[in-house]
Design a protein around this motif. Structure first.
Motif, short mmCIF file in Angstrom:
data_model
loop_
_atom_site.label_atom_id
_atom_site.label_comp_id
_atom_site.label_asym_id
_atom_site.label_seq_id
_atom_site.Cartn_x
_atom_site.Cartn_y
_atom_site.Cartn_z
N GLY A 3 0.81 -1.21 0.00
CA GLY A 3 0.00 0.00 0.00
C GLY A 3 0.84 1.26 0.00
N GLU A 4 0.21 2.38 -0.28
CA GLU A 4 0.91 3.66 -0.35
C GLU A 4 1.43 4.10 1.02
N ASP A 5 0.88 3.53 2.11
CA ASP A 5 1.33 3.88 3.45
C ASP A 5 2.54 3.06 3.90
N GLY A 6 3.06 2.20 3.00
CA GLY A 6 4.23 1.40 3.33
C GLY A 6 3.91 0.04 3.93
N ARG A 7 2.63 -0.21 4.26
CA ARG A 7 2.26 -1.53 4.77
C ARG A 7 2.21 -2.54 3.64
N ALA A 8 2.26 -3.81 4.02
CA ALA A 8 2.16 -4.88 3.02
C ALA A 8 1.25 -5.97 3.54
N SER A 9 0.59 -6.66 2.63
CA SER A 9 -0.26 -7.78 3.01
C SER A 9 -0.04 -8.93 2.04
N VAL A 10 -0.39 -10.13 2.49
CA VAL A 10 -0.34 -11.31 1.63
C VAL A 10 -1.75 -11.58 1.13
N GLY A 11 -1.88 -11.78 -0.18
CA GLY A 11 -3.19 -12.02 -0.76
C GLY A 11 -3.22 -13.31 -1.57
N GLU A 12 -4.38 -13.91 -1.61
CA GLU A 12 -4.59 -15.13 -2.39
C GLU A 12 -5.47 -14.82 -3.58
N LEU A 13 -5.04 -15.21 -4.77
CA LEU A 13 -5.83 -14.95 -5.97
C LEU A 13 -7.13 -15.75 -5.91
N GLU A 14 -8.24 -15.03 -6.09
CA GLU A 14 -9.54 -15.66 -5.89
C GLU A 14 -10.37 -15.75 -7.16
N ASP A 15 -10.27 -14.72 -8.04
CA ASP A 15 -11.14 -14.72 -9.21
C ASP A 15 -10.51 -13.95 -10.35
N PHE A 16 -10.71 -14.44 -11.59
CA PHE A 16 -10.23 -13.79 -12.81
C PHE A 16 -11.45 -13.56 -13.70
N ASP A 17 -11.58 -12.35 -14.26
CA ASP A 17 -12.70 -12.16 -15.20
C ASP A 17 -12.24 -11.61 -16.55
N GLY A 18 -10.97 -11.74 -16.84
CA GLY A 18 -10.44 -11.28 -18.12
C GLY A 18 -9.70 -9.97 -18.02
N SER A 19 -10.29 -8.98 -17.36
CA SER A 19 -9.64 -7.67 -17.26
C SER A 19 -9.27 -7.30 -15.83
N THR A 20 -9.79 -8.05 -14.85
CA THR A 20 -9.47 -7.78 -13.46
C THR A 20 -9.14 -9.09 -12.74
N VAL A 21 -8.46 -8.94 -11.61
CA VAL A 21 -8.14 -10.08 -10.74
C VAL A 21 -8.55 -9.71 -9.32
N THR A 22 -9.32 -10.55 -8.67
CA THR A 22 -9.73 -10.32 -7.29
C THR A 22 -8.80 -11.07 -6.35
N VAL A 23 -8.28 -10.34 -5.37
CA VAL A 23 -7.34 -10.91 -4.41
C VAL A 23 -7.95 -10.83 -3.01
N ARG A 24 -7.97 -11.94 -2.30
CA ARG A 24 -8.45 -11.95 -0.91
C ARG A 24 -7.25 -11.84 0.02
N VAL A 25 -7.27 -10.83 0.90
CA VAL A 25 -6.17 -10.63 1.84
C VAL A 25 -6.23 -11.70 2.91
N VAL A 26 -5.12 -12.43 3.09
CA VAL A 26 -5.10 -13.53 4.05
C VAL A 26 -4.14 -13.31 5.21
N GLY A 27 -3.36 -12.25 5.17
CA GLY A 27 -2.44 -11.99 6.28
C GLY A 27 -1.59 -10.77 6.03
N GLU A 28 -0.76 -10.44 7.00
CA GLU A 28 0.14 -9.29 6.89
C GLU A 28 1.41 -9.70 6.16
N GLY A 29 1.93 -8.77 5.38
CA GLY A 29 3.18 -9.01 4.68
C GLY A 29 4.35 -8.42 5.44
N ARG A 30 5.54 -8.70 4.97
CA ARG A 30 6.75 -8.20 5.61
C ARG A 30 7.05 -6.79 5.12
N GLY A 31 7.15 -5.86 6.06
CA GLY A 31 7.48 -4.48 5.71
C GLY A 31 8.96 -4.35 5.38
N ALA A 32 9.28 -3.48 4.42
CA ALA A 32 10.68 -3.33 4.02
C ALA A 32 11.13 -1.88 4.01
#
Length: 243
Positions: free
Chosen positions: A42-71
Protein backbone atom coordinates in the motif's frame (compact mmCIF):
# COMPACT_ATOMS: atom_id res chain seq x y z
CA UNK A 1 6.37 -13.89 -4.14
CA UNK A 2 5.29 -11.33 -6.80
CA UNK A 3 4.68 -7.81 -5.44
CA UNK A 4 2.00 -5.39 -6.62
CA UNK A 5 1.51 -1.78 -5.58
CA UNK A 6 -2.00 -0.63 -4.69
CA UNK A 7 -3.49 2.43 -2.93
CA UNK A 8 -4.51 0.32 0.10
CA UNK A 9 -3.27 -3.21 0.81
CA UNK A 10 -6.28 -3.95 3.04
CA UNK A 11 -6.77 -6.08 6.14
CA UNK A 12 -7.22 -9.88 6.45
CA UNK A 13 -10.56 -10.80 4.91
CA UNK A 14 -10.70 -7.81 2.55
CA UNK A 15 -10.94 -8.27 -1.19
CA UNK A 16 -8.79 -6.10 -3.47
CA UNK A 17 -9.53 -5.82 -7.19
CA UNK A 18 -6.49 -5.41 -9.44
CA UNK A 19 -6.87 -4.12 -12.99
CA UNK A 20 -4.76 -2.63 -15.78
CA UNK A 21 -1.07 -3.59 -15.88
CA UNK A 22 -1.27 -5.49 -12.58
CA UNK A 23 -4.09 -7.75 -13.80
CA UNK A 24 -2.41 -8.34 -17.17
CA UNK A 25 0.91 -9.16 -15.51
CA UNK A 26 -0.71 -11.72 -13.21
CA UNK A 27 -2.87 -13.29 -15.91
CA UNK A 28 -0.60 -13.33 -18.97
CA UNK A 29 3.02 -12.69 -17.99
CA UNK A 30 3.12 -14.75 -14.78
CA UNK A 31 0.24 -17.08 -15.77
CA UNK A 32 -0.87 -17.30 -12.15
CA UNK A 33 -3.93 -19.25 -11.08
CA UNK A 34 -6.57 -19.25 -8.34
CA UNK A 35 -4.98 -20.02 -4.99
CA UNK A 36 -1.59 -18.50 -5.86
CA UNK A 37 -0.33 -15.87 -3.45
CA UNK A 38 0.99 -12.35 -4.00
CA UNK A 39 2.24 -9.47 -1.87
CA UNK A 40 0.20 -6.26 -1.95
CA UNK A 41 2.03 -3.05 -1.03
CA UNK A 42 0.00 0.00 0.00
CA UNK A 43 0.91 3.66 -0.35
CA UNK A 44 1.33 3.88 3.45
CA UNK A 45 4.23 1.40 3.33
CA UNK A 46 2.26 -1.53 4.77
CA UNK A 47 2.16 -4.88 3.02
CA UNK A 48 -0.26 -7.78 3.01
CA UNK A 49 -0.34 -11.31 1.63
CA UNK A 50 -3.19 -12.02 -0.76
CA UNK A 51 -4.59 -15.13 -2.39
CA UNK A 52 -5.83 -14.95 -5.97
CA UNK A 53 -9.54 -15.66 -5.89
CA UNK A 54 -11.14 -14.72 -9.21
CA UNK A 55 -10.23 -13.79 -12.81
CA UNK A 56 -12.70 -12.16 -15.20
CA UNK A 57 -10.44 -11.28 -18.12
CA UNK A 58 -9.64 -7.67 -17.26
CA UNK A 59 -9.47 -7.78 -13.46
CA UNK A 60 -8.14 -10.08 -10.74
CA UNK A 61 -9.73 -10.32 -7.29
CA UNK A 62 -7.34 -10.91 -4.41
CA UNK A 63 -8.45 -11.95 -0.91
CA UNK A 64 -6.17 -10.63 1.84
CA UNK A 65 -5.10 -13.53 4.05
CA UNK A 66 -2.44 -11.99 6.28
CA UNK A 67 0.14 -9.29 6.89
CA UNK A 68 3.18 -9.01 4.68
CA UNK A 69 6.75 -8.20 5.61
CA UNK A 70 7.48 -4.48 5.71
CA UNK A 71 10.68 -3.33 4.02
CA UNK A 72 10.63 0.44 4.49
CA UNK A 73 12.89 2.35 6.90
CA UNK A 74 11.28 4.55 9.59
CA UNK A 75 12.59 7.72 7.90
CA UNK A 76 12.49 9.31 4.46
CA UNK A 77 15.47 10.06 2.23
CA UNK A 78 15.12 12.50 -0.66
CA UNK A 79 17.80 12.61 -3.35
CA UNK A 80 18.14 15.85 -5.31
CA UNK A 81 20.12 14.81 -8.38
CA UNK A 82 21.70 17.13 -10.94
CA UNK A 83 20.53 16.35 -14.47
CA UNK A 84 22.96 14.04 -16.24
CA UNK A 85 23.88 13.17 -19.80
CA UNK A 86 22.43 10.19 -21.64
CA UNK A 87 20.80 7.44 -19.62
CA UNK A 88 22.82 7.93 -16.42
CA UNK A 89 19.77 9.21 -14.56
CA UNK A 90 17.94 5.97 -15.32
CA UNK A 91 20.79 4.02 -13.70
CA UNK A 92 20.76 6.39 -10.71
CA UNK A 93 17.01 5.95 -10.24
CA UNK A 94 17.25 2.16 -10.34
CA UNK A 95 20.14 1.93 -7.87
CA UNK A 96 18.79 4.64 -5.55
CA UNK A 97 15.50 2.76 -5.26
CA UNK A 98 17.37 -0.45 -4.47
CA UNK A 99 19.36 1.30 -1.73
CA UNK A 100 16.40 2.90 0.02
CA UNK A 101 15.61 6.33 -1.43
CA UNK A 102 12.08 7.65 -0.85
CA UNK A 103 11.93 10.37 -3.50
CA UNK A 104 14.16 11.57 -6.34
CA UNK A 105 14.09 15.15 -7.61
CA UNK A 106 16.23 16.03 -10.65
CA UNK A 107 17.47 19.61 -10.80
CA UNK A 108 19.32 21.93 -13.17
CA UNK A 109 22.48 23.70 -12.00
CA UNK A 110 25.17 25.78 -13.67
CA UNK A 111 27.42 22.82 -14.57
CA UNK A 112 24.66 20.65 -16.04
CA UNK A 113 25.37 19.55 -19.61
CA UNK A 114 21.85 18.17 -19.98
CA UNK A 115 19.18 20.83 -20.43
CA UNK A 116 15.74 21.09 -18.89
CA UNK A 117 13.12 20.19 -21.47
CA UNK A 118 9.51 21.29 -21.38
CA UNK A 119 6.13 19.98 -22.47
CA UNK A 120 5.56 16.52 -23.92
CA UNK A 121 9.25 15.52 -23.86
CA UNK A 122 9.48 16.11 -20.12
CA UNK A 123 6.22 14.26 -19.48
CA UNK A 124 7.46 11.28 -21.49
CA UNK A 125 10.77 11.18 -19.61
CA UNK A 126 9.02 11.53 -16.27
CA UNK A 127 6.73 8.64 -17.11
CA UNK A 128 9.73 6.47 -18.02
CA UNK A 129 11.66 7.45 -14.88
CA UNK A 130 8.73 6.50 -12.65
CA UNK A 131 8.29 3.22 -14.51
CA UNK A 132 11.95 2.42 -13.84
CA UNK A 133 11.38 3.24 -10.16
CA UNK A 134 8.39 0.89 -9.98
CA UNK A 135 10.26 -1.95 -11.68
CA UNK A 136 13.21 -1.54 -9.31
CA UNK A 137 10.87 -1.39 -6.29
CA UNK A 138 9.22 -4.67 -7.30
CA UNK A 139 12.55 -6.38 -7.97
CA UNK A 140 14.14 -5.47 -4.62
CA UNK A 141 11.07 -5.93 -2.41
CA UNK A 142 10.30 -2.32 -1.52
CA UNK A 143 7.07 -1.46 0.29
CA UNK A 144 6.50 1.71 -1.77
CA UNK A 145 7.31 3.03 -5.21
CA UNK A 146 9.67 6.00 -4.72
CA UNK A 147 8.43 9.02 -6.65
CA UNK A 148 10.56 10.67 -9.32
CA UNK A 149 9.45 14.30 -9.43
CA UNK A 150 9.57 16.73 -12.33
CA UNK A 151 12.92 18.55 -12.65
CA UNK A 152 13.31 21.79 -10.69
CA UNK A 153 15.84 24.62 -10.55
CA UNK A 154 18.83 24.45 -8.22
CA UNK A 155 17.30 27.23 -6.12
CA UNK A 156 14.06 25.27 -5.72
CA UNK A 157 15.99 22.14 -4.77
CA UNK A 158 17.83 24.07 -2.04
CA UNK A 159 14.58 25.54 -0.75
CA UNK A 160 12.92 22.14 -0.49
CA UNK A 161 15.94 20.33 0.95
CA UNK A 162 16.52 22.95 3.65
CA UNK A 163 13.23 21.95 5.31
CA UNK A 164 14.63 18.48 6.14
CA UNK A 165 16.06 17.77 9.64
CA UNK A 166 19.32 16.71 7.97
CA UNK A 167 20.16 18.38 4.68
CA UNK A 168 23.52 18.41 2.96
CA UNK A 169 25.19 19.06 -0.38
CA UNK A 170 27.94 16.67 -1.44
CA UNK A 171 31.04 18.67 -2.30
CA UNK A 172 34.61 17.66 -3.11
CA UNK A 173 36.47 20.48 -1.32
CA UNK A 174 38.61 19.61 1.70
CA UNK A 175 36.92 21.99 4.19
CA UNK A 176 33.77 19.90 4.47
CA UNK A 177 32.19 17.79 7.21
CA UNK A 178 32.43 14.04 6.74
CA UNK A 179 29.36 11.98 5.93
CA UNK A 180 29.99 9.72 8.92
CA UNK A 181 30.01 12.69 11.31
CA UNK A 182 26.80 14.05 9.83
CA UNK A 183 24.96 10.75 10.11
CA UNK A 184 26.18 9.98 13.62
CA UNK A 185 25.18 13.47 14.69
CA UNK A 186 21.64 12.92 13.34
CA UNK A 187 20.68 9.32 14.27
CA UNK A 188 16.99 9.95 13.56
CA UNK A 189 14.80 12.02 11.24
CA UNK A 190 14.40 12.50 7.52
CA UNK A 191 17.32 13.22 5.19
CA UNK A 192 17.71 15.29 2.03
CA UNK A 193 20.91 15.55 0.03
CA UNK A 194 22.10 17.03 -3.25
CA UNK A 195 24.42 15.39 -5.77
CA UNK A 196 25.82 17.50 -8.57
CA UNK A 197 25.90 16.67 -12.30
CA UNK A 198 29.04 15.52 -14.13
CA UNK A 199 30.67 18.93 -13.60
CA UNK A 200 29.88 19.12 -9.89
CA UNK A 201 28.85 22.31 -8.12
CA UNK A 202 30.30 25.79 -8.53
CA UNK A 203 31.71 27.64 -5.52
CA UNK A 204 28.77 30.03 -5.71
CA UNK A 205 26.29 27.16 -5.55
CA UNK A 206 28.08 25.66 -2.56
CA UNK A 207 27.97 29.04 -0.82
CA UNK A 208 24.25 29.37 -1.54
CA UNK A 209 23.67 25.93 -0.03
CA UNK A 210 25.56 26.87 3.13
CA UNK A 211 23.56 30.10 3.41
CA UNK A 212 20.36 28.02 3.24
CA UNK A 213 21.56 25.97 6.18
CA UNK A 214 22.76 22.87 4.31
CA UNK A 215 25.97 21.20 5.43
CA UNK A 216 28.74 20.83 2.85
CA UNK A 217 29.56 17.14 3.01
CA UNK A 218 32.66 15.28 1.84
CA UNK A 219 32.49 11.68 0.63
CA UNK A 220 36.06 10.64 1.34
CA UNK A 221 39.41 11.05 -0.37
CA UNK A 222 38.27 9.94 -3.81
CA UNK A 223 36.04 11.91 -6.17
CA UNK A 224 33.02 9.83 -7.13
CA UNK A 225 31.13 9.96 -10.40
CA UNK A 226 27.68 11.51 -10.33
CA UNK A 227 26.11 8.08 -10.83
CA UNK A 228 28.18 6.53 -8.03
CA UNK A 229 27.81 9.21 -5.34
CA UNK A 230 24.08 8.78 -4.54
CA UNK A 231 24.44 4.99 -4.19
CA UNK A 232 27.43 5.54 -1.89
CA UNK A 233 25.49 7.98 0.31
CA UNK A 234 22.40 5.78 0.51
CA UNK A 235 24.52 2.74 1.37
CA UNK A 236 26.14 4.69 4.21
CA UNK A 237 22.72 5.77 5.48
CA UNK A 238 21.54 2.15 5.47
CA UNK A 239 24.64 1.05 7.38
CA UNK A 240 24.26 3.76 10.03
CA UNK A 241 20.49 3.67 10.44
CA UNK A 242 19.35 0.13 9.67
CA UNK A 243 22.10 -2.50 9.96
Amino acid sequence: MPRFFVPDCGQPGDRIVLDGDNARHISYALRMRRGDTVTLCGEDGRASVGELEDFDGSTVTVRVVGEGRGAEPPFRVTLYQGLTKGDKLEYIIQKAVETGVTRIVPFVSSHCVAKLEEGAKTEKKLERWNRISEEAAKQCGRGIVPEVSAPVTFEKALEEASASPLAFLCYEREDTVSLSDLLRGHPEGDIAFLIGPEGGFSEKEASCAAEKGLSLCGLGKRILRTETAPVFVLSCVTYEREL
